[in-house]
Write an enzyme that holds these catalytic residues in place. Structure first.
Site, mmCIF file in Angstrom:
data_model
loop_
_atom_site.group_PDB
_atom_site.id
_atom_site.type_symbol
_atom_site.label_atom_id
_atom_site.label_comp_id
_atom_site.label_asym_id
_atom_site.label_seq_id
_atom_site.Cartn_x
_atom_site.Cartn_y
_atom_site.Cartn_z
ATOM 1 N NE ARG A 1 26.186 1.138 -71.449
ATOM 2 C CZ ARG A 1 25.220 1.252 -72.743
ATOM 3 N NH1 ARG A 1 24.186 0.153 -72.562
ATOM 4 N NH2 ARG A 1 25.375 1.651 -73.708
ATOM 5 C CB THR B 1 31.438 -6.605 -70.868
ATOM 6 O OG1 THR B 1 31.241 -5.867 -70.216
ATOM 7 C CG2 THR B 1 32.594 -7.460 -71.746
ATOM 8 C CG ASP C 1 26.597 8.967 -72.921
ATOM 9 O OD1 ASP C 1 27.258 9.010 -71.650
ATOM 10 O OD2 ASP C 1 27.833 8.060 -73.277
ATOM 11 C CG ASP D 1 29.774 11.669 -73.540
ATOM 12 O OD1 ASP D 1 30.348 11.625 -72.248
ATOM 13 O OD2 ASP D 1 29.113 10.375 -74.228
HETATM 14 C C1 PRP Z 1 24.382 5.262 -68.527
HETATM 15 C C2 PRP Z 1 23.372 5.703 -68.200
HETATM 16 C C3 PRP Z 1 22.875 4.599 -67.585
HETATM 17 C C4 PRP Z 1 24.296 3.908 -68.130
HETATM 18 C C5 PRP Z 1 22.584 2.537 -68.145
HETATM 19 O O1 PRP Z 1 25.295 5.190 -67.695
HETATM 20 O O2 PRP Z 1 23.988 6.832 -67.133
HETATM 21 O O3 PRP Z 1 24.040 4.200 -65.760
HETATM 22 O O4 PRP Z 1 24.341 4.124 -68.679
HETATM 23 O O5 PRP Z 1 22.775 1.358 -69.571
HETATM 24 P P1 PRP Z 1 22.229 -0.070 -69.222
HETATM 25 O O6 PRP Z 1 21.145 -0.014 -68.433
HETATM 26 O O7 PRP Z 1 22.775 -0.311 -70.280
HETATM 27 O O8 PRP Z 1 23.438 -0.389 -68.275
HETATM 28 P P2 PRP Z 1 27.084 5.417 -68.470
HETATM 29 O O9 PRP Z 1 28.077 4.362 -68.233
HETATM 30 O O10 PRP Z 1 27.640 5.498 -69.725
HETATM 31 O O11 PRP Z 1 28.759 6.201 -67.459
HETATM 32 P P3 PRP Z 1 28.616 7.501 -67.748
HETATM 33 O O12 PRP Z 1 26.578 7.907 -66.537
HETATM 34 O O13 PRP Z 1 29.316 7.846 -66.532
HETATM 35 O O14 PRP Z 1 28.463 8.462 -68.641
HETATM 36 N N1 URA Z 2 23.563 5.117 -71.693
HETATM 37 C C1 URA Z 2 23.044 6.170 -71.923
HETATM 38 O O1 URA Z 2 23.331 7.327 -71.983
HETATM 39 N N2 URA Z 2 22.297 6.461 -72.995
HETATM 40 C C2 URA Z 2 21.576 4.550 -73.666
HETATM 41 O O2 URA Z 2 21.095 5.026 -75.006
HETATM 42 C C3 URA Z 2 22.340 3.569 -73.154
HETATM 43 C C4 URA Z 2 23.170 4.058 -72.280
#
Ligand code: PRP
Ligand code: URA
Length: 216
Positions: free
Chosen positions: A111, A115, A207, A210
């Protein structure tokens, strides 16, 4: 038990005491990475039980030590488990444990923090995806931008029968996803009411990537 939400008939919350209990421990900020990872996998296994409830059965003639019988077996239908990277990996592993014959796909998305749009950096799925039941795994459905982008790409690549499996959804995400992909059922362990200004689910669990990989 799976409960459809009245305003989102395609969104199923799996209200089982074990799932709810494990999720509460995951939400707790004191829970360390090692336990978070284990609980994510355990919840995904429990959810997998419900998500795969409609897999068709056939029967196979076998012999027990006592006599022959027609034993129920999963029909030849093929499954693909797709992990949305990174955090979907933990859930996808659990699904593969349940369905070892499944093929696996990976959709790399992050994400953009400004944005909140999903940015793709990797896409690799089984070539015969159109013949498979596709289980898409990502623990979080917040704005749903990532889920929508992943399912868009999978459909463009031929996927026809998809299910989306997450740990936590938001009402905003459930609505957004249902508007674009009303044909794709969503399964979640819980749905929270709000998103904060950074697009995080509140109260949520933080997160997921993380916490799963210990990167913060
Ligand atoms: C997180 C999660 C989803 C997304 C959800 O991933 O695992 O893929 O955010 O958010 P959304 O519904 O608003 O799109 P992130 O972008 O943090 O990536 P990561 O798993 O690599 O940490
Ligand atoms: N991605 C995450 O990992 N946590 C949230 O709450 C939203 C997006």
């Amino acid at each position: 038990m799976k409960t459809p939400l009245s305003q989102f008939p395609n969104f199923h919350v799996l209200v089982h005491p074990l799932i709810q209990h494990k999720l509460s421990i995951m939400r707790d900020k004191r829970t360390p990475t090692i336990l978070f990872r284990q609980l994510l996998k355990e919840i995904a296994l429990l959810m997998g039980y419900e998500v795969t409830r409609d897999l068709p059965l056939t029967s196979e003639r076998i012999e027990t030590p006592l006599e022959a019988m027609d034993a129920p077996t999963i029909a030849g239908k093929k499954v693909a488990v797709v992990a949305i990277l990174r955090a979907g990996l933990g859930m996808a592993e659990a699904m593969i444990d349940l369905i070892p014959s499944a093929r696996m796909g990976h959709v790399g998305l992050y994400r953009d923090p400004r944005t909140l749009q999903a940015v793709e950096y990797y896409f690799k799925i089984p070539a015969d995806i159109s013949d498979r039941d596709v289980l898409v795994c990502d623990p979080m459905l917040a704005t749903a931008h990532s889920a929508i982008a992943a399912v868009d790409r999978l459909k463009e690549s031929g996927a026809k029968r998809l299910k989306f499996i997450c740990i936590l959804g938001s009402e905003q995400g459930a609505r957004a996803f249902a508007e674009v992909h009303p044909d794709v059922p969503v399964f979640a362990a819980a749905i929270d009411a709000k998103l904060n200004d950074h697009g995080y689910i509140v109260p949520g669990l933080g997160d997921a990537g993380d916490r799963l990989f210990g990167t913060k």
